[in-house]
Design an enzyme around this catalytic site. Structure first.
Site, PDB file in Angstrom:
ATOM      1  N   GLY A  14      10.760  35.217   9.105  1.00 61.27           N
ATOM      2  CA  GLY A  14       9.871  35.514  10.226  1.00 61.27           C
ATOM      3  C   GLY A  14      10.466  36.369  11.326  1.00 61.27           C
ATOM      4  O   GLY A  14       9.979  36.357  12.459  1.00 61.27           O
ATOM      5  N   LYS A  15      11.506  37.135  11.025  1.00 60.58           N
ATOM      6  CA  LYS A  15      12.129  37.971  12.060  1.00 60.58           C
ATOM      7  C   LYS A  15      11.153  38.973  12.668  1.00 60.58           C
ATOM      8  O   LYS A  15      11.166  39.210  13.878  1.00 60.58           O
ATOM      9  CB  LYS A  15      13.338  38.725  11.480  1.00 60.58           C
ATOM     10  CG  LYS A  15      14.497  37.859  11.069  1.00 60.58           C
ATOM     11  CD  LYS A  15      15.718  38.696  10.687  1.00 60.58           C
ATOM     12  CE  LYS A  15      15.464  39.638   9.534  1.00 60.58           C
ATOM     13  NZ  LYS A  15      15.110  38.937   8.275  1.00 60.58           N
ATOM     14  N   THR A  16      10.314  39.574  11.833  1.00 59.35           N
ATOM     15  CA  THR A  16       9.404  40.602  12.333  1.00 59.35           C
ATOM     16  C   THR A  16       8.326  39.995  13.223  1.00 59.35           C
ATOM     17  O   THR A  16       7.962  40.570  14.257  1.00 59.35           O
ATOM     18  CB  THR A  16       8.767  41.381  11.168  1.00 59.35           C
ATOM     19  OG1 THR A  16       9.816  41.954  10.374  1.00 59.35           O
ATOM     20  CG2 THR A  16       7.867  42.492  11.674  1.00 59.35           C
ATOM     21  N   VAL A  17       7.839  38.828  12.856  1.00 61.25           N
ATOM     22  CA  VAL A  17       6.853  38.135  13.696  1.00 61.25           C
ATOM     23  C   VAL A  17       7.464  37.766  15.043  1.00 61.25           C
ATOM     24  O   VAL A  17       6.858  37.983  16.104  1.00 61.25           O
ATOM     25  CB  VAL A  17       6.323  36.878  12.984  1.00 61.25           C
ATOM     26  CG1 VAL A  17       5.454  36.038  13.930  1.00 61.25           C
ATOM     27  CG2 VAL A  17       5.525  37.265  11.751  1.00 61.25           C
ATOM     28  N   LYS A  32      14.153  48.948  14.612  1.00 52.73           N
ATOM     29  CA  LYS A  32      14.799  48.363  13.437  1.00 52.73           C
ATOM     30  C   LYS A  32      15.688  49.443  12.846  1.00 52.73           C
ATOM     31  O   LYS A  32      15.203  50.387  12.211  1.00 52.73           O
ATOM     32  CB  LYS A  32      13.788  47.886  12.402  1.00 52.73           C
ATOM     33  CG  LYS A  32      14.480  47.212  11.211  1.00 52.73           C
ATOM     34  CD  LYS A  32      13.559  46.322  10.422  1.00 52.73           C
ATOM     35  CE  LYS A  32      14.355  45.584   9.338  1.00 52.73           C
ATOM     36  NZ  LYS A  32      13.534  44.621   8.600  1.00 52.73           N
ATOM     37  N   ASP A  43       8.373  47.508   8.944  1.00 53.46           N
ATOM     38  CA  ASP A  43       8.307  46.521  10.022  1.00 53.46           C
ATOM     39  C   ASP A  43       7.881  47.165  11.343  1.00 53.46           C
ATOM     40  O   ASP A  43       7.283  46.499  12.190  1.00 53.46           O
ATOM     41  CB  ASP A  43       9.657  45.815  10.162  1.00 53.46           C
ATOM     42  CG  ASP A  43       9.965  44.934   8.955  1.00 53.46           C
ATOM     43  OD1 ASP A  43       9.011  44.458   8.322  1.00 53.46           O
ATOM     44  OD2 ASP A  43      11.148  44.734   8.647  1.00 53.46           O
ATOM     45  N   ALA A 101      18.377  43.128   9.430  1.00 51.16           N
ATOM     46  CA  ALA A 101      17.833  43.107   8.070  1.00 51.16           C
ATOM     47  C   ALA A 101      18.425  41.916   7.334  1.00 51.16           C
ATOM     48  O   ALA A 101      19.651  41.767   7.269  1.00 51.16           O
ATOM     49  CB  ALA A 101      18.171  44.406   7.340  1.00 51.16           C
ATOM     50  N   GLY A 102      17.563  41.042   6.809  1.00 55.58           N
ATOM     51  CA  GLY A 102      18.069  39.857   6.116  1.00 55.58           C
ATOM     52  C   GLY A 102      18.861  38.966   7.050  1.00 55.58           C
ATOM     53  O   GLY A 102      18.522  38.809   8.225  1.00 55.58           O
TER      54      GLY A 102
END
Length: 206
Positions: A14-17, A32, A43, A101-102
């Protein structure tokens, strides 16, 4: 101007949220540095579609890689060498949200990982999602950050609530909770705006 680095305990937590929520709450810019795969709907596109304010700017990736793999492998396929020295932040006078990322130890080349991208002035927010093993992964993430001298500003729990898991992470990880995101059936501007208002005061206090 504050810089917030959003990292997670793994992929698809859920990093993007969370990035969209922080962007909306602070009307911050978004960047990003490395996008691997999904270039037609990256993203950046997701965050732009989820926020409501008109102040935030979306900044171009430093590396846009075609294959949805670890950055080092995707770069190798594209014939690209990712360099830390190329990770120059976009110019802005606004607050800046930077999404990794990840997880932290995802390699970006043969020497460096996502962790090496984190600068001393970044406010680091960790995103955790409950699954079997997530306590271990969350505590390892917090420990790895601190072993490198990185101060953790807070944690966001995403998904179905699990009180005992969250409580032990907060206690053993000695980290403050910025907020939690429920298992939402739909993620849209309205939902992101709701959480932005809930998180805003804690984010501003970091």
């Amino acid at each position: 101007m504050n810089k917030f680095f959003i990292t997670g305990i793994g992929t698809d937590v859920g990093k993007t949220v969370v990035s969209a929520i922080v962007v909306e709450a602070l009307k911050a810019d978004y960047w990003k540095p490395i996008q691997a795969g999904e270039l037609t709907h990256s993203d950046i596109h997701s965050v732009e579609e989820l926020i409501s304010n008109s102040r935030s700017r979306m900044h171009t990736h430093r590396y846009a890689l075609k294959t949805p793999m670890s950055p080092h492998a995707a770069a190798d396929i594209d014939g690209v060498q990712i360099e830390l020295s190329a990770m120059k932040e976009p110019e802005t006078k606004n607050n800046l949200v930077i999404e990794g990322a990840g997880g932290l130890l995802v390699p970006i080349n043969e020497q460096d990982t996502i962790l090496d991208m984190i600068q001393d002035d970044y406010k680091v927010i960790v995103v955790s999602r409950h699954y079997l093993g997530s306590i271990n992964h969350t505590l390892l993430t917090l420990s790895q950050l601190r072993s490198k001298g990185v101060e953790v500003s807070g944690i966001v729990f995403n998904g179905e609530e699990h009180p005992s898991t969250e409580a032990i992470i907060l206690k053993m990880g000695q980290v403050q909770e910025i907020g939690r995101i429920d298992q939402e059936l739909v993620l849209d501007k309205k939902v992101i705006s709701k959480y932005a208002q809930l998180f805003k005061s804690r984010l501003e206090a970091l």
